[in-house]
Design an enzyme around this catalytic site. Structure first.
Site, PDB file in Angstrom:
ATOM      1  N   ASN A  24       0.873  -1.166   0.000  1.00 43.60           N
ATOM      2  CA  ASN A  24       0.000   0.000   0.000  1.00 43.60           C
ATOM      3  C   ASN A  24       0.915   1.222   0.000  1.00 43.60           C
ATOM      4  O   ASN A  24       2.121   1.111   0.218  1.00 43.60           O
ATOM      5  CB  ASN A  24      -0.987  -0.012   1.174  1.00 43.60           C
ATOM      6  CG  ASN A  24      -0.296  -0.024   2.507  1.00 43.60           C
ATOM      7  OD1 ASN A  24       0.543   0.820   2.795  1.00 43.60           O
ATOM      8  ND2 ASN A  24      -0.656  -0.985   3.351  1.00 43.60           N
ATOM      9  N   GLY A  32      -2.693  -9.415   3.251  1.00 47.27           N
ATOM     10  CA  GLY A  32      -2.372 -10.172   2.049  1.00 47.27           C
ATOM     11  C   GLY A  32      -0.885 -10.357   1.828  1.00 47.27           C
ATOM     12  O   GLY A  32      -0.127 -10.640   2.749  1.00 47.27           O
ATOM     13  N   VAL A  33      -0.474 -10.195   0.580  1.00 50.00           N
ATOM     14  CA  VAL A  33       0.928 -10.355   0.189  1.00 50.00           C
ATOM     15  C   VAL A  33       1.821  -9.420   0.997  1.00 50.00           C
ATOM     16  O   VAL A  33       2.879  -9.815   1.487  1.00 50.00           O
ATOM     17  CB  VAL A  33       1.104 -10.102  -1.326  1.00 50.00           C
ATOM     18  CG1 VAL A  33       2.564 -10.015  -1.718  1.00 50.00           C
ATOM     19  CG2 VAL A  33       0.410 -11.174  -2.126  1.00 50.00           C
ATOM     20  N   ASP A  34       1.391  -8.179   1.152  1.00 50.69           N
ATOM     21  CA  ASP A  34       2.174  -7.169   1.874  1.00 50.69           C
ATOM     22  C   ASP A  34       2.451  -7.625   3.308  1.00 50.69           C
ATOM     23  O   ASP A  34       3.592  -7.596   3.776  1.00 50.69           O
ATOM     24  CB  ASP A  34       1.411  -5.840   1.854  1.00 50.69           C
ATOM     25  CG  ASP A  34       2.218  -4.650   2.335  1.00 50.69           C
ATOM     26  OD1 ASP A  34       3.460  -4.707   2.335  1.00 50.69           O
ATOM     27  OD2 ASP A  34       1.588  -3.641   2.691  1.00 50.69           O
ATOM     28  N   SER A 122      -2.950  -6.201  -7.425  1.00 50.18           N
ATOM     29  CA  SER A 122      -4.318  -5.647  -7.499  1.00 50.18           C
ATOM     30  C   SER A 122      -5.424  -6.679  -7.690  1.00 50.18           C
ATOM     31  O   SER A 122      -6.598  -6.317  -7.737  1.00 50.18           O
ATOM     32  CB  SER A 122      -4.441  -4.555  -8.565  1.00 50.18           C
ATOM     33  OG  SER A 122      -3.713  -3.406  -8.178  1.00 50.18           O
ATOM     34  N   GLY A 124      -6.293  -8.977  -5.547  1.00 46.67           N
ATOM     35  CA  GLY A 124      -6.880  -9.355  -4.261  1.00 46.67           C
ATOM     36  C   GLY A 124      -7.891  -8.340  -3.785  1.00 46.67           C
ATOM     37  O   GLY A 124      -8.868  -8.041  -4.480  1.00 46.67           O
ATOM     38  N   VAL A 125      -7.627  -7.751  -2.641  1.00 45.08           N
ATOM     39  CA  VAL A 125      -8.582  -6.817  -2.038  1.00 45.08           C
ATOM     40  C   VAL A 125      -8.761  -5.546  -2.859  1.00 45.08           C
ATOM     41  O   VAL A 125      -9.706  -4.804  -2.619  1.00 45.08           O
ATOM     42  CB  VAL A 125      -8.201  -6.451  -0.576  1.00 45.08           C
ATOM     43  CG1 VAL A 125      -8.230  -7.684   0.307  1.00 45.08           C
ATOM     44  CG2 VAL A 125      -6.865  -5.760  -0.507  1.00 45.08           C
ATOM     45  N   TYR A 126      -7.885  -5.295  -3.834  1.00 44.65           N
ATOM     46  CA  TYR A 126      -8.039  -4.099  -4.664  1.00 44.65           C
ATOM     47  C   TYR A 126      -9.043  -4.298  -5.793  1.00 44.65           C
ATOM     48  O   TYR A 126      -9.308  -3.386  -6.561  1.00 44.65           O
ATOM     49  CB  TYR A 126      -6.696  -3.628  -5.199  1.00 44.65           C
ATOM     50  CG  TYR A 126      -5.879  -2.841  -4.174  1.00 44.65           C
ATOM     51  CD1 TYR A 126      -6.246  -2.762  -2.832  1.00 44.65           C
ATOM     52  CD2 TYR A 126      -4.741  -2.177  -4.553  1.00 44.65           C
ATOM     53  CE1 TYR A 126      -5.506  -2.038  -1.914  1.00 44.65           C
ATOM     54  CE2 TYR A 126      -3.980  -1.445  -3.640  1.00 44.65           C
ATOM     55  CZ  TYR A 126      -4.374  -1.386  -2.327  1.00 44.65           C
ATOM     56  OH  TYR A 126      -3.642  -0.658  -1.419  1.00 44.65           O
TER      57      TYR A 126
END
Length: 171
Positions: A24, A32-34, A122, A124-126
């Site tokens: 982000n 998530g990945v982050d 992008s 996933g949650v995006y």
């Protein structure tokens, strides 16, 4: 010639020179990945990201851009952080998403990385459609000059994402 592959796996376990973090804009971790990358890399990654925010990126990392840090406790030597566009926030321009992949590759080339692993930025949650992300990502990577990069891997956390990237790679 750069080899481009995809498989289902855990990005934090990839033995490559650089992994790409779907970050982000704050660079201070998330879900998530982050979140997985921050957890696996250890607290020095957060410290490095805080240093970036205190110096060169006081307003955060813009959508579509990329910046690198060391990988710390990861098998990868570097983490290249990129901020994908959030479809839920109205960020639906494919060029912004493509920029995540090209700017990350720019960073990998500058670092001298020979191998790079990407997530489905992008998807996933995006809120971006998996097939659209795969098409844009594969086209961006194929169209990018990558001197010195021998391998690009798309490492996906689900069968659905892996299958979308497989379809994009054969088109």
């Amino acid at each position: 010639m750069t080899r481009i592959t995809c498989h289902r796996g855990d990005l934090t376990r990839e033995a490559v020179d650089a992994i790409v973090n779907a970050a982000n804009s704050s660079l201070l971790g998330g879900g998530g990945v982050d979140g997985a990358i921050h957890a696996a890399a250890g607290p020095r990654l957060l410290a490095a990201c805080r240093e970036l925010r205190a110096t060169t990126l006081p307003d955060g990392l813009p959508v579509g851009d990329a910046v690198a840090t060391p990988g710390f406790d990861l098998p990868a030597r570097w983490v290249i952080h990129t901020v994908g566009p959030n479809a839920h926030a109205g960020q639906t321009d494919p060029a912004l998403l493509a920029s995540c992949f090209t700017r990350s590759l720019d960073g990998a080339v500058e670092l001298g990385a020979r191998s790079v692993a990407f997530p489905a930025v992008s998807a996933g949650v995006y809120g971006w459609d998996a097939d659209e992300v795969a098409r844009i990502a594969v086209a961006a990577v194929r169209g990018h000059p990558m001197p010195g990069i021998d391998e690009v891997r798309f490492v996906l956390f689900s069968d659905r994402l892996r299958d979308a990237f497989r379809r994009a790679l054969v088109s």
